[in-house]
Design an enzyme around this catalytic site. Sequence first.
Site, PDB file in Angstrom:
ATOM      1  N   ASP A   1      32.359  33.274  35.258  1.00  0.00           N
ATOM      2  CA  ASP A   1      33.132  32.380  36.117  1.00  0.00           C
ATOM      3  C   ASP A   1      32.155  31.762  37.124  1.00  0.00           C
ATOM      4  O   ASP A   1      30.924  31.920  37.004  1.00  0.00           O
ATOM      5  CB  ASP A   1      34.318  33.109  36.773  1.00  0.00           C
ATOM      6  CG  ASP A   1      33.899  34.093  37.865  1.00  0.00           C
ATOM      7  OD1 ASP A   1      32.676  34.289  38.083  1.00  0.00           O
ATOM      8  OD2 ASP A   1      34.789  34.673  38.511  1.00  0.00           O
TER       9      ASP A   1
ATOM     10  N   THR B   1      32.327  40.635  40.640  1.00  0.00           N
ATOM     11  CA  THR B   1      32.294  42.101  40.603  1.00  0.00           C
ATOM     12  C   THR B   1      32.074  42.665  39.201  1.00  0.00           C
ATOM     13  O   THR B   1      31.769  43.852  39.062  1.00  0.00           O
ATOM     14  CB  THR B   1      33.640  42.667  41.078  1.00  0.00           C
ATOM     15  OG1 THR B   1      34.669  42.164  40.202  1.00  0.00           O
ATOM     16  CG2 THR B   1      33.953  42.273  42.512  1.00  0.00           C
TER      17      THR B   1
ATOM     18  N   GLY C   1      36.990  41.648  36.867  1.00  0.00           N
ATOM     19  CA  GLY C   1      37.972  40.740  36.256  1.00  0.00           C
ATOM     20  C   GLY C   1      37.622  40.409  34.816  1.00  0.00           C
ATOM     21  O   GLY C   1      38.475  40.473  33.919  1.00  0.00           O
TER      22      GLY C   1
ATOM     23  N   HIS D   1      26.590  55.850  24.081  1.00  0.00           N
ATOM     24  CA  HIS D   1      27.791  56.684  24.014  1.00  0.00           C
ATOM     25  C   HIS D   1      29.065  55.897  23.700  1.00  0.00           C
ATOM     26  O   HIS D   1      29.977  56.444  23.081  1.00  0.00           O
ATOM     27  CB  HIS D   1      28.003  57.420  25.341  1.00  0.00           C
ATOM     28  CG  HIS D   1      27.010  58.525  25.556  1.00  0.00           C
ATOM     29  ND1 HIS D   1      27.137  59.448  26.573  1.00  0.00           N
ATOM     30  CD2 HIS D   1      25.866  58.861  24.896  1.00  0.00           C
ATOM     31  CE1 HIS D   1      26.121  60.299  26.523  1.00  0.00           C
ATOM     32  NE2 HIS D   1      25.327  59.957  25.527  1.00  0.00           N
TER      33      HIS D   1
HETATM   34  C1  RB5 Z   1      35.821  35.253  42.336  1.00  0.00           C
HETATM   35  O1  RB5 Z   1      35.904  35.061  43.707  1.00  0.00           O
HETATM   36  C2  RB5 Z   1      35.942  36.721  41.996  1.00  0.00           C
HETATM   37  O2  RB5 Z   1      37.210  37.191  42.308  1.00  0.00           O
HETATM   38  C3  RB5 Z   1      35.634  36.949  40.532  1.00  0.00           C
HETATM   39  O3  RB5 Z   1      34.351  36.488  40.258  1.00  0.00           O
HETATM   40  C4  RB5 Z   1      35.643  38.369  40.059  1.00  0.00           C
HETATM   41  O4  RB5 Z   1      34.844  39.195  40.857  1.00  0.00           O
HETATM   42  C5  RB5 Z   1      36.955  38.938  39.790  1.00  0.00           C
HETATM   43  O5  RB5 Z   1      37.104  40.069  39.339  1.00  0.00           O
END
Ligand code: RB5
Length: 144
Positions: free
Chosen positions: A10, A69, A72, A100
């Site tokens: 993203d 993170t 997502g 594993h």
């Molecule tokens: C985007 O702001 C962030 O929410 C996305 O990149 C991700 O970390 C979602 O899990």
Amino acid sequence: MDKILPIASDHAGFELKESFKPYLESKGYLVKDMGCFSTESVDYPDFIHPIAKSINDGEYPFGIIICGTGNGVSMVANKYQSIRCALCWKPEISALAKQHNNANIIALPARFISLDEAKEIIDSYLSAEFEGGRHQRRIDKIHI
Ligand code: RB5
């Protein structure tokens, strides 16, 4: 076919994706960039469903996905029956994800790792081998 490496992110993962693309190419991979293509805000499922589906369908053996993170994108990818996507923030984790879990996608947390760390994580995943045996038995028990 197995030298084609699909990647997707993203907006939060865009810059990291762009930064390690030349590195993957220098290692002999033909990078298939499935987006996104700028830092403009997007919804990660729009870019992760296509890459996860293509790996799930056997078009590519494995791939790399990135968001802020890593959470997502992992959640989306792991909706597919044949996808085992592992969130990897250290080289030891990505090696074990292959050894594993026979992970066929690794998810990187762009807001928490450097480019050098990303390269180490990717290298570690690519050079590891699935160990099979008891790990295959456990993988066989994942599906609901
Ligand atoms: C985007 O702001 C962030 O929410 C996305 O990149 C991700 O970390 C979602 O899990």
